[in-house]
Design a protein around this motif. Structure first.
Motif, PDB file in Angstrom:
ATOM      1  N   ALA A 197       4.990   5.901  11.475  1.00 10.40           N
ATOM      2  CA  ALA A 197       6.118   5.050  11.089  1.00 10.40           C
ATOM      3  C   ALA A 197       6.287   5.000   9.567  1.00 10.40           C
ATOM      4  O   ALA A 197       7.417   5.078   9.062  1.00 10.40           O
ATOM      5  N   VAL A 198       5.191   4.903   8.840  1.00  5.90           N
ATOM      6  CA  VAL A 198       5.278   4.889   7.370  1.00  5.90           C
ATOM      7  C   VAL A 198       5.791   6.235   6.870  1.00  5.90           C
ATOM      8  O   VAL A 198       6.640   6.304   5.992  1.00  5.90           O
ATOM      9  N   PHE A 199       5.297   7.322   7.447  1.00  5.24           N
ATOM     10  CA  PHE A 199       5.737   8.649   7.037  1.00  5.24           C
ATOM     11  C   PHE A 199       7.231   8.825   7.254  1.00  5.24           C
ATOM     12  O   PHE A 199       7.957   9.305   6.366  1.00  5.24           O
ATOM     13  N   LEU A 200       7.721   8.432   8.440  1.00  2.00           N
ATOM     14  CA  LEU A 200       9.144   8.560   8.732  1.00  2.00           C
ATOM     15  C   LEU A 200       9.989   7.646   7.836  1.00  2.00           C
ATOM     16  O   LEU A 200      11.070   8.035   7.373  1.00  2.00           O
ATOM     17  N   ALA A 201       9.502   6.449   7.586  1.00  2.00           N
ATOM     18  CA  ALA A 201      10.224   5.542   6.703  1.00  2.00           C
ATOM     19  C   ALA A 201      10.287   6.069   5.276  1.00  2.00           C
ATOM     20  O   ALA A 201      11.304   5.953   4.607  1.00  2.00           O
ATOM     21  N   GLU A 202       9.211   6.702   4.817  1.00  2.00           N
ATOM     22  CA  GLU A 202       9.214   7.305   3.487  1.00  2.00           C
ATOM     23  C   GLU A 202      10.194   8.472   3.409  1.00  2.00           C
ATOM     24  O   GLU A 202      10.820   8.699   2.365  1.00  2.00           O
ATOM     25  N   LEU A 203      10.338   9.222   4.505  1.00  2.00           N
ATOM     26  CA  LEU A 203      11.311  10.310   4.507  1.00  2.00           C
ATOM     27  C   LEU A 203      12.748   9.793   4.431  1.00  2.00           C
ATOM     28  O   LEU A 203      13.586  10.378   3.755  1.00  2.00           O
ATOM     29  N   VAL A 204      12.995   8.702   5.128  1.00  2.00           N
ATOM     30  CA  VAL A 204      14.345   8.139   5.157  1.00  2.00           C
ATOM     31  C   VAL A 204      14.668   7.429   3.846  1.00  2.00           C
ATOM     32  O   VAL A 204      15.781   7.551   3.319  1.00  2.00           O
ATOM     33  N   ILE A 205      13.729   6.683   3.340  1.00  2.00           N
ATOM     34  CA  ILE A 205      13.972   5.899   2.119  1.00  2.00           C
ATOM     35  C   ILE A 205      13.769   6.773   0.961  1.00  2.00           C
ATOM     36  O   ILE A 205      14.031   7.250   0.131  1.00  2.00           O
ATOM     37  N   ALA A 209       0.806  -1.221   0.000  1.00  2.00           N
ATOM     38  CA  ALA A 209       0.000   0.000   0.000  1.00  2.00           C
ATOM     39  C   ALA A 209       0.837   1.267   0.000  1.00  2.00           C
ATOM     40  O   ALA A 209       0.318   2.345  -0.239  1.00  2.00           O
ATOM     41  N   THR A 210       2.121   1.160   0.278  1.00  2.00           N
ATOM     42  CA  THR A 210       2.981   2.334   0.351  1.00  2.00           C
ATOM     43  C   THR A 210       3.888   2.381  -0.872  1.00  2.00           C
ATOM     44  O   THR A 210       3.865   1.492  -1.715  1.00  2.00           O
ATOM     45  N   ALA A 211       4.717   3.423  -0.919  1.00  2.00           N
ATOM     46  CA  ALA A 211       5.604   3.583  -2.070  1.00  2.00           C
ATOM     47  C   ALA A 211       6.693   2.518  -2.114  1.00  2.00           C
ATOM     48  O   ALA A 211       7.190   2.188  -3.183  1.00  2.00           O
ATOM     49  N   SER A 212       7.077   1.986  -0.969  1.00  2.00           N
ATOM     50  CA  SER A 212       8.095   0.936  -0.955  1.00  2.00           C
ATOM     51  C   SER A 212       7.707  -0.163   0.031  1.00  2.00           C
ATOM     52  O   SER A 212       6.939   0.059   0.963  1.00  2.00           O
TER      53      SER A 212
END
Length: 101
Positions: free
Chosen positions: A93-101, A59-62
């Motif tokens: 958590a998804v938002f932060l992971a998207e920022l990092v990745i 469901a997310t970008a990665s």
């Protein structure tokens, strides 16, 4: 609708009807086996999990941000159990992971 679509709908309807009607028609007595009763008790939860888990990861970008959201939601649900906090924590958590990745 195309004729093939009508046939597909008919096959699906018959299949769903048979899956729901056959146990009612064939099982007349109460199920007494503890193993079968416990198995049937958990079938809805397992079915929902099997359908939901792949959707969470895609469901997310990665894949990794979806996994981060799933892990965060699992930990928060284990510790707290509040559905609102679980959903907010997973989103963060998804938002932060998207920022990092």
């Amino acid at each position: 609708m195309k004729p093939d679509t009508n046939m597909g709908l008919l096959v699906m309807a018959v299949t769903i009807y048979l899956v729901r009607a056959l146990p009612l028609a064939l099982l007349q007595k109460e199920i007494r086996s503890p193993f079968i009763r416990s198995f049937l008790f958990y079938v809805p939860y397992v079915s929902l999990s099997v359908m939901t888990f792949p959707a969470i990861l895609s469901a997310t970008a990665s894949f990794w941000s979806g996994l981060a959201g799933f892990l965060a939601a699992s930990v928060i649900a284990w510790v707290d159990g509040n559905l609102f906090r679980v959903s907010i924590g997973a989103c963060i958590a998804v938002f932060l992971a998207e920022l990092v990745i």
